[in-house]
Write an enzyme that holds these catalytic residues in place. Structure first.
Site, PDB file in Angstrom:
ATOM      1  N   GLU A  45      45.207  46.583  36.545  1.00  0.00           N
ATOM      2  CA  GLU A  45      44.172  46.264  37.526  1.00  0.00           C
ATOM      3  C   GLU A  45      44.838  45.952  39.297  1.00  0.00           C
ATOM      4  O   GLU A  45      44.753  46.809  40.116  1.00  0.00           O
ATOM      5  CB  GLU A  45      42.911  46.120  37.435  1.00  0.00           C
ATOM      6  CG  GLU A  45      41.758  46.912  37.965  1.00  0.00           C
ATOM      7  CD  GLU A  45      40.515  45.681  38.450  1.00  0.00           C
ATOM      8  OE1 GLU A  45      39.406  44.352  38.500  1.00  0.00           O
ATOM      9  OE2 GLU A  45      40.130  46.079  37.051  1.00  0.00           O
ATOM     10  N   ASP A  46      45.612  44.971  39.058  1.00  0.00           N
ATOM     11  CA  ASP A  46      45.840  44.043  40.308  1.00  0.00           C
ATOM     12  C   ASP A  46      48.068  43.976  40.627  1.00  0.00           C
ATOM     13  O   ASP A  46      48.034  42.813  41.279  1.00  0.00           O
ATOM     14  CB  ASP A  46      44.722  42.988  40.023  1.00  0.00           C
ATOM     15  CG  ASP A  46      43.902  42.940  40.499  1.00  0.00           C
ATOM     16  OD1 ASP A  46      43.025  43.681  40.766  1.00  0.00           O
ATOM     17  OD2 ASP A  46      43.330  41.887  39.933  1.00  0.00           O
TER      18      ASP A  46
END
Length: 182
Positions: free
Chosen positions: A56-57
């Site tokens: 996600e990051d």
């Protein structure tokens, strides 16, 4: 494998910090892993906790994660990752997550989410005690939107994770949500 995951996540999150702080981001996945270890979760769940924000990051791809840790762990991480942030507005991403937790999430997914969000709300509570309403300037959405999301999470966790193993953490999460949001 735990140390391999820590090294992988540390490299992936290199240069990242917790929102609005100088605290290295890697502290968050390690806190999530600590909670999962204390819950005596299986190794794949603990590894997914350490790696939970890599898809996600960071620039880590599903294929890279799968190659390094196998299908089960890569799929666990994918299951707790939000859709592409650039394609969805915040409210839609959060509604998608809440819907997934209500309808489709397995027990392992719910426990991963609880450990993740518990660390987030604890950090928010500590920062709120220290800096007050300045905290809300760190977020893309105001306090009321954050309240909506965290109260919904508290409701889902209390409904879906009511067993003896998780109920103390759910109660802690609920107490912190009340303290942060009033």
């Amino acid at each position: 494998m735990i140390f391999k995951a820590i090294e992988f996540a540390t490299k992936a999150h290199s240069g990242q910090y917790r929102k609005g702080t100088k605290i290295p981001y890697i502290t968050h996945p390690l806190n999530v892993a600590k909670t999962l270890i204390q819950l005596e979760c299986s190794e794949p769940v603990i590894l997914a906790g350490i790696l939970h924000d890599t898809l996600e990051d960071t620039r880590v791809t599903f294929d890279e994660l799968q190659k390094a840790f196998g299908n089960e762990i890569a799929n666990l991480v994918k299951s707790v990752s939000e859709p592409n942030k650039s394609d969805w507005i915040w409210e839609n991403r959060k509604a998608h997550t809440l819907n997934h937790l209500k309808k489709d999430a397995s027990q392992n997914h719910l426990i991963l989410y609880l450990a993740d969000k518990l660390d987030n709300i604890r950090s928010m509570r500590e920062d709120y005690e220290r800096i007050g309403n300045e905290l809300w300037k760190r977020f893309n959405r105001p306090k009321e939107k954050q309240r909506w999301y965290y109260e919904q999470l508290a409701d889902i966790f209390s409904l879906k994770l009511s067993d003896d193993k998780c109920s103390p953490l759910v109660a802690s999460f609920q107490a912190d949500v009340k303290e942060v949001f009033g």
